[in-house]
Write a protein that holds these residues in place. Structure first.
Motif, PDB file in Angstrom:
ATOM      1  N   ALA A 171      -4.632  44.816 -27.470  1.00 11.21           N
ATOM      2  CA  ALA A 171      -4.431  44.182 -26.169  1.00 11.21           C
ATOM      3  C   ALA A 171      -3.089  43.462 -26.133  1.00 11.21           C
ATOM      4  O   ALA A 171      -2.366  43.528 -25.133  1.00 11.21           O
ATOM      5  CB  ALA A 171      -5.567  43.211 -25.866  1.00 11.21           C
ATOM      6  N   SER A 172      -2.748  42.792 -27.207  1.00  9.91           N
ATOM      7  CA  SER A 172      -1.481  42.072 -27.279  1.00  9.91           C
ATOM      8  C   SER A 172      -0.294  43.026 -27.188  1.00  9.91           C
ATOM      9  O   SER A 172       0.661  42.770 -26.444  1.00  9.91           O
ATOM     10  CB  SER A 172      -1.423  41.269 -28.575  1.00  9.91           C
ATOM     11  OG  SER A 172      -0.202  40.611 -28.690  1.00  9.91           O
ATOM     12  N   VAL A 173      -0.353  44.125 -27.912  1.00 13.79           N
ATOM     13  CA  VAL A 173       0.724  45.124 -27.877  1.00 13.79           C
ATOM     14  C   VAL A 173       0.822  45.729 -26.479  1.00 13.79           C
ATOM     15  O   VAL A 173       1.914  45.899 -25.928  1.00 13.79           O
ATOM     16  CB  VAL A 173       0.491  46.219 -28.943  1.00 13.79           C
ATOM     17  CG1 VAL A 173       1.451  47.374 -28.759  1.00 13.79           C
ATOM     18  CG2 VAL A 173       0.621  45.632 -30.338  1.00 13.79           C
ATOM     19  N   PHE A 174      -0.336  46.046 -25.895  1.00 14.12           N
ATOM     20  CA  PHE A 174      -0.344  46.629 -24.549  1.00 14.12           C
ATOM     21  C   PHE A 174       0.313  45.685 -23.549  1.00 14.12           C
ATOM     22  O   PHE A 174       1.134  46.098 -22.733  1.00 14.12           O
ATOM     23  CB  PHE A 174      -1.780  46.948 -24.112  1.00 14.12           C
ATOM     24  CG  PHE A 174      -1.864  47.601 -22.771  1.00 14.12           C
ATOM     25  CD1 PHE A 174      -1.734  48.976 -22.657  1.00 14.12           C
ATOM     26  CD2 PHE A 174      -2.057  46.854 -21.620  1.00 14.12           C
ATOM     27  CE1 PHE A 174      -1.796  49.594 -21.416  1.00 14.12           C
ATOM     28  CE2 PHE A 174      -2.122  47.452 -20.381  1.00 14.12           C
ATOM     29  CZ  PHE A 174      -1.992  48.826 -20.273  1.00 14.12           C
ATOM     30  N   LEU A 175      -0.040  44.413 -23.608  1.00 15.37           N
ATOM     31  CA  LEU A 175       0.527  43.436 -22.675  1.00 15.37           C
ATOM     32  C   LEU A 175       2.032  43.261 -22.880  1.00 15.37           C
ATOM     33  O   LEU A 175       2.772  43.078 -21.925  1.00 15.37           O
ATOM     34  CB  LEU A 175      -0.188  42.100 -22.799  1.00 15.37           C
ATOM     35  CG  LEU A 175      -1.647  42.098 -22.345  1.00 15.37           C
ATOM     36  CD1 LEU A 175      -2.297  40.752 -22.638  1.00 15.37           C
ATOM     37  CD2 LEU A 175      -1.765  42.450 -20.882  1.00 15.37           C
ATOM     38  N   GLU A 179       2.418  57.752 -24.302  1.00 10.90           N
ATOM     39  CA  GLU A 179       1.105  58.386 -24.475  1.00 10.90           C
ATOM     40  C   GLU A 179       0.068  57.366 -24.934  1.00 10.90           C
ATOM     41  O   GLU A 179      -1.054  57.330 -24.428  1.00 10.90           O
ATOM     42  CB  GLU A 179       1.210  59.543 -25.481  1.00 10.90           C
ATOM     43  CG  GLU A 179      -0.079  60.296 -25.677  1.00 10.90           C
ATOM     44  CD  GLU A 179      -0.582  60.956 -24.401  1.00 10.90           C
ATOM     45  OE1 GLU A 179      -1.824  61.017 -24.243  1.00 10.90           O
ATOM     46  OE2 GLU A 179       0.229  61.380 -23.569  1.00 10.90           O
ATOM     47  N   TRP A 180       0.441  56.511 -25.879  1.00 11.70           N
ATOM     48  CA  TRP A 180      -0.487  55.477 -26.352  1.00 11.70           C
ATOM     49  C   TRP A 180      -0.853  54.521 -25.217  1.00 11.70           C
ATOM     50  O   TRP A 180      -2.009  54.152 -25.051  1.00 11.70           O
ATOM     51  CB  TRP A 180       0.138  54.699 -27.516  1.00 11.70           C
ATOM     52  CG  TRP A 180      -0.793  53.697 -28.120  1.00 11.70           C
ATOM     53  CD1 TRP A 180      -1.736  53.929 -29.071  1.00 11.70           C
ATOM     54  CD2 TRP A 180      -0.884  52.312 -27.787  1.00 11.70           C
ATOM     55  NE1 TRP A 180      -2.411  52.771 -29.354  1.00 11.70           N
ATOM     56  CE2 TRP A 180      -1.912  51.748 -28.581  1.00 11.70           C
ATOM     57  CE3 TRP A 180      -0.215  51.482 -26.909  1.00 11.70           C
ATOM     58  CZ2 TRP A 180      -2.277  50.414 -28.518  1.00 11.70           C
ATOM     59  CZ3 TRP A 180      -0.571  50.144 -26.839  1.00 11.70           C
ATOM     60  CH2 TRP A 180      -1.591  49.625 -27.637  1.00 11.70           C
ATOM     61  N   MET A 181       0.142  54.158 -24.415  1.00 14.80           N
ATOM     62  CA  MET A 181      -0.114  53.261 -23.284  1.00 14.80           C
ATOM     63  C   MET A 181      -1.035  53.918 -22.262  1.00 14.80           C
ATOM     64  O   MET A 181      -1.924  53.263 -21.713  1.00 14.80           O
ATOM     65  CB  MET A 181       1.201  52.841 -22.619  1.00 14.80           C
ATOM     66  CG  MET A 181       2.071  51.930 -23.450  1.00 14.80           C
ATOM     67  SD  MET A 181       1.372  50.296 -23.720  1.00 14.80           S
ATOM     68  CE  MET A 181       1.614  49.566 -22.122  1.00 14.80           C
ATOM     69  N   ARG A 182      -0.855  55.230 -22.014  1.00 11.78           N
ATOM     70  CA  ARG A 182      -1.745  55.943 -21.087  1.00 11.78           C
ATOM     71  C   ARG A 182      -3.178  55.940 -21.593  1.00 11.78           C
ATOM     72  O   ARG A 182      -4.114  55.801 -20.812  1.00 11.78           O
ATOM     73  CB  ARG A 182      -1.270  57.384 -20.892  1.00 11.78           C
ATOM     74  CG  ARG A 182      -0.142  57.520 -19.936  1.00 11.78           C
ATOM     75  CD  ARG A 182       0.162  58.979 -19.599  1.00 11.78           C
ATOM     76  NE  ARG A 182       1.529  59.078 -19.174  1.00 11.78           N
ATOM     77  CZ  ARG A 182       2.536  59.522 -19.926  1.00 11.78           C
ATOM     78  NH1 ARG A 182       2.333  59.966 -21.141  1.00 11.78           N
ATOM     79  NH2 ARG A 182       3.757  59.538 -19.441  1.00 11.78           N
ATOM     80  N   GLN A 183      -3.333  56.086 -22.898  1.00  9.90           N
ATOM     81  CA  GLN A 183      -4.676  56.086 -23.484  1.00  9.90           C
ATOM     82  C   GLN A 183      -5.318  54.698 -23.387  1.00  9.90           C
ATOM     83  O   GLN A 183      -6.516  54.579 -23.162  1.00  9.90           O
ATOM     84  CB  GLN A 183      -4.623  56.518 -24.950  1.00  9.90           C
ATOM     85  CG  GLN A 183      -4.254  57.960 -25.144  1.00  9.90           C
ATOM     86  CD  GLN A 183      -4.021  58.282 -26.610  1.00  9.90           C
ATOM     87  OE1 GLN A 183      -4.105  57.410 -27.477  1.00  9.90           O
ATOM     88  NE2 GLN A 183      -3.708  59.542 -26.893  1.00  9.90           N
ATOM     89  N   GLN A 184      -4.535  53.673 -23.562  1.00  8.36           N
ATOM     90  CA  GLN A 184      -5.058  52.305 -23.563  1.00  8.36           C
ATOM     91  C   GLN A 184      -5.157  51.692 -22.172  1.00  8.36           C
ATOM     92  O   GLN A 184      -5.843  50.686 -21.985  1.00  8.36           O
ATOM     93  CB  GLN A 184      -4.179  51.405 -24.446  1.00  8.36           C
ATOM     94  CG  GLN A 184      -3.986  51.887 -25.860  1.00  8.36           C
ATOM     95  CD  GLN A 184      -5.294  52.088 -26.597  1.00  8.36           C
ATOM     96  OE1 GLN A 184      -6.200  51.275 -26.491  1.00  8.36           O
ATOM     97  NE2 GLN A 184      -5.397  53.183 -27.332  1.00  8.36           N
ATOM     98  N   GLU A 185      -4.494  52.294 -21.202  1.00 11.34           N
ATOM     99  CA  GLU A 185      -4.425  51.707 -19.861  1.00 11.34           C
ATOM    100  C   GLU A 185      -5.794  51.402 -19.250  1.00 11.34           C
ATOM    101  O   GLU A 185      -5.989  50.316 -18.703  1.00 11.34           O
ATOM    102  CB  GLU A 185      -3.614  52.598 -18.930  1.00 11.34           C
ATOM    103  CG  GLU A 185      -3.315  51.949 -17.609  1.00 11.34           C
ATOM    104  CD  GLU A 185      -2.322  52.761 -16.794  1.00 11.34           C
ATOM    105  OE1 GLU A 185      -1.728  52.160 -15.897  1.00 11.34           O
ATOM    106  OE2 GLU A 185      -2.158  53.964 -17.055  1.00 11.34           O
ATOM    107  N   PRO A 186      -6.771  52.294 -19.329  1.00 10.18           N
ATOM    108  CA  PRO A 186      -8.070  51.956 -18.726  1.00 10.18           C
ATOM    109  C   PRO A 186      -8.721  50.721 -19.358  1.00 10.18           C
ATOM    110  O   PRO A 186      -9.446  49.986 -18.692  1.00 10.18           O
ATOM    111  CB  PRO A 186      -8.922  53.197 -18.974  1.00 10.18           C
ATOM    112  CG  PRO A 186      -7.968  54.300 -19.259  1.00 10.18           C
ATOM    113  CD  PRO A 186      -6.745  53.663 -19.832  1.00 10.18           C
TER     114      PRO A 186
END
Length: 89
Positions: free
Chosen positions: A7-11, A28-35
């Motif tokens: 979550a921290s990396v995504f933010l 690609e990683w962000m697309r996977q984690q977005e939901p």
């Protein structure tokens, strides 16, 4: 990597992701984690808009110190004038 770290990396990368400035693997990683984390990112973004800027607190303290020093300087000048007048009478 645990959920909190993801979550921290995504933010951290969310703004770059929205602007399309990440490399392919990161996108690609962000697309996977977005939901999973998009609600957190949007909540954080709206919360950060309502907060004051990080430097505002320091600017406020500097302004306060300038006012304090000016007041002390004026008091010193008035005391010097009063002592000068008192000495000659």
């Amino acid at each position: 990597m645990n959920h909190k770290e993801k979550a921290s990396v995504f933010l951290d990368l969310y703004d770059l992701y929205k602007e399309g400035e990440l490399e392919d693997e990161s996108m690609e990683w962000m697309r996977q984690q977005e939901p999973l984390f998009q609600k957190n990112a949007e909540g954080l973004k709206s919360e950060s808009c309502s907060k004051r800027s990080p430097g505002a607190e320091e600017e406020s303290q500097i302004r306060h110190m300038k006012v304090y020093l000016s007041a002390m300087y004026i008091c010193f000048i008035l005391l010097a004038i009063w002592m000068t007048v008192w000495f000659y009478f």
